[in-house]
Design a protein around this motif. Structure first.
Motif, PDB file in Angstrom:
ATOM      1  N   LYS A   2       2.238  25.221  71.588  1.00 40.66           N
ATOM      2  CA  LYS A   2       3.225  24.429  70.855  1.00 40.66           C
ATOM      3  C   LYS A   2       3.075  24.694  69.362  1.00 40.66           C
ATOM      4  N   LYS A   3       4.184  24.952  68.703  1.00 44.16           N
ATOM      5  CA  LYS A   3       4.143  25.145  67.261  1.00 44.16           C
ATOM      6  C   LYS A   3       4.001  23.797  66.565  1.00 44.16           C
ATOM      7  N   ILE A  91      -6.208  26.995  53.209  1.00 43.85           N
ATOM      8  CA  ILE A  91      -4.898  27.125  53.848  1.00 43.85           C
ATOM      9  C   ILE A  91      -4.035  25.950  53.399  1.00 43.85           C
ATOM     10  N   SER A  92      -2.875  26.256  52.832  1.00 40.59           N
ATOM     11  CA  SER A  92      -1.884  25.222  52.513  1.00 40.59           C
ATOM     12  C   SER A  92      -0.834  25.261  53.617  1.00 40.59           C
ATOM     13  N   SER A  93      -0.580  24.107  54.235  1.00 42.75           N
ATOM     14  CA  SER A  93       0.265  24.074  55.423  1.00 42.75           C
ATOM     15  C   SER A  93       1.431  23.118  55.270  1.00 42.75           C
ATOM     16  N   SER A  94       2.389  23.262  56.168  1.00 45.07           N
ATOM     17  CA  SER A  94       3.471  22.291  56.344  1.00 45.07           C
ATOM     18  C   SER A  94       3.600  22.000  57.827  1.00 45.07           C
ATOM     19  N   GLY A  95       3.865  20.742  58.158  1.00 45.25           N
ATOM     20  CA  GLY A  95       4.185  20.378  59.533  1.00 45.25           C
ATOM     21  C   GLY A  95       3.090  19.692  60.313  1.00 45.25           C
ATOM     22  N   VAL A  96       1.870  19.704  59.810  1.00 48.18           N
ATOM     23  CA  VAL A  96       0.771  19.077  60.552  1.00 48.18           C
ATOM     24  C   VAL A  96      -0.109  18.312  59.576  1.00 48.18           C
ATOM     25  N   GLU A 156      -6.927  37.751  61.118  1.00 48.81           N
ATOM     26  CA  GLU A 156      -6.217  37.705  59.841  1.00 48.81           C
ATOM     27  C   GLU A 156      -5.281  36.492  59.793  1.00 48.81           C
ATOM     28  N   ILE A 157      -5.193  35.890  58.609  1.00 43.43           N
ATOM     29  CA  ILE A 157      -4.285  34.763  58.374  1.00 43.43           C
ATOM     30  C   ILE A 157      -3.505  35.051  57.102  1.00 43.43           C
ATOM     31  N   GLY A 158      -2.202  34.778  57.137  1.00 42.60           N
ATOM     32  CA  GLY A 158      -1.384  34.993  55.952  1.00 42.60           C
ATOM     33  C   GLY A 158      -0.252  33.990  55.867  1.00 42.60           C
ATOM     34  N   ALA A 159       0.374  33.937  54.702  1.00 38.26           N
ATOM     35  CA  ALA A 159       1.519  33.055  54.489  1.00 38.26           C
ATOM     36  C   ALA A 159       2.608  33.375  55.505  1.00 38.26           C
ATOM     37  N   GLY A 160       3.218  32.323  56.043  1.00 39.09           N
ATOM     38  CA  GLY A 160       4.275  32.491  57.026  1.00 39.09           C
ATOM     39  C   GLY A 160       3.802  32.438  58.464  1.00 39.09           C
ATOM     40  N   ASP A 161       2.493  32.504  58.680  1.00 41.08           N
ATOM     41  CA  ASP A 161       1.978  32.419  60.051  1.00 41.08           C
ATOM     42  C   ASP A 161       2.250  31.038  60.635  1.00 41.08           C
ATOM     43  N   GLU A 162       2.604  31.015  61.909  1.00 46.06           N
ATOM     44  CA  GLU A 162       2.782  29.739  62.591  1.00 46.06           C
ATOM     45  C   GLU A 162       1.430  29.151  62.973  1.00 46.06           C
ATOM     46  N   ILE A 163       1.365  27.819  62.988  1.00 37.91           N
ATOM     47  CA  ILE A 163       0.176  27.087  63.416  1.00 37.91           C
ATOM     48  C   ILE A 163       0.454  26.621  64.846  1.00 37.91           C
ATOM     49  N   ILE A 164      -0.206  27.256  65.813  1.00 33.24           N
ATOM     50  CA  ILE A 164       0.106  27.067  67.223  1.00 33.24           C
ATOM     51  C   ILE A 164      -1.024  26.301  67.921  1.00 33.24           C
TER      52      ILE A 164
END
Length: 230
Positions: A2-3, A91-96, A156-164
């Protein structure tokens, strides 16, 4: 699968001299390239005081960008809020947020597999960074602390990656619920007893056990205020 959200930025910083004779790498900078995460975090990142920061259980710190607007409303338009990294996050995130993430959630970001390990225990360096004498206390009281990941699989982690979300073994135990019990100083024996059954990191497990044994709450002045006492 789930995203939950998305990565806005990845950040890292180097250790430099800080206030009151301390060293810190809290001044994280946004990096445009994808970052390689090992079990100790991003290879480009450093921690100023390895006694309290970094390590396997605190490999990566994530901070919800949604909190920035709330902080600006509460504290004014401080310059530190103008870009990601105000809180020393990797990590700066949106949605969680702390309300919607749970202990031991297994999270896929990019090619890494991560596990939610613990909430952040804010320290006095935030008071200096924000020029706000009670900033660490405010983070703790509001539960807007961000949280830490363990790295289960390097990648690897980068901007735009989904958090699943890949797995959620403890759906009843959001980090906000756990931190709420710890940070409000709960001495509720039923709640604390339930928490002893959780796979908390060693220091948090010891804290819960100690409260049950002593019926007393910890003194956090050194962590929250330290040398910034007025």
């Amino acid at each position: 699968m789930k995203k939950l959200g998305v990565v806005n930025n990845v950040l890292a910083g180097k250790t430099v001299a800080f206030a009151h004779g301390a060293k810190s790498a809290i001044n994280k900078q946004v990096l445009l390239d994808r970052q390689h995460a090992t079990e100790l975090g991003f290879t480009n990142d450093e921690q100023g005081d390895p006694r309290f920061h970094g390590g396997i259980q605190k490999a990566l710190h994530i901070y919800p960008s949604e909190h920035y607007q709330v902080w600006q409303q509460e504290l004014g338009d401080k310059g530190v809020f103008q870009s990601a990294g105000a809180f020393g996050e990797n990590i700066s995130s949106s949605g969680v947020t702390e309300q919607s993430i749970c202990l031991k959630d297994k999270i896929r970001i990019g090619s890494t597999l991560l596990e939610v390990s613990q909430g952040r225990m804010p320290c006095w360096k935030l008071n200096v960074r924000f020029d706000q004498h009670d900033m660490a206390q405010r983070l703790q009281d509001t539960l807007r602390t961000g949280w830490y990941f363990r790295v289960l699989e390097e990648g690897e982690i980068g901007a735009g990656d989904e958090i699943i979300l890949c797995e959620r073994p403890y759906p009843d135990w959001s980090l906000a619920r756990i931190m709420g019990a710890v940070f409000t100083g709960s001495l509720d024996k039923d709640l604390l007893s339930q928490m002893t059954e959780l796979p908390l990191v060693e220091s948090w497990g010891a804290l819960v056990a100690r409260r049950l044994e002593t019926g007393k709450v910890e003194d956090w002045e050194m962590r929250l205020v330290g040398p910034t006492a007025v």
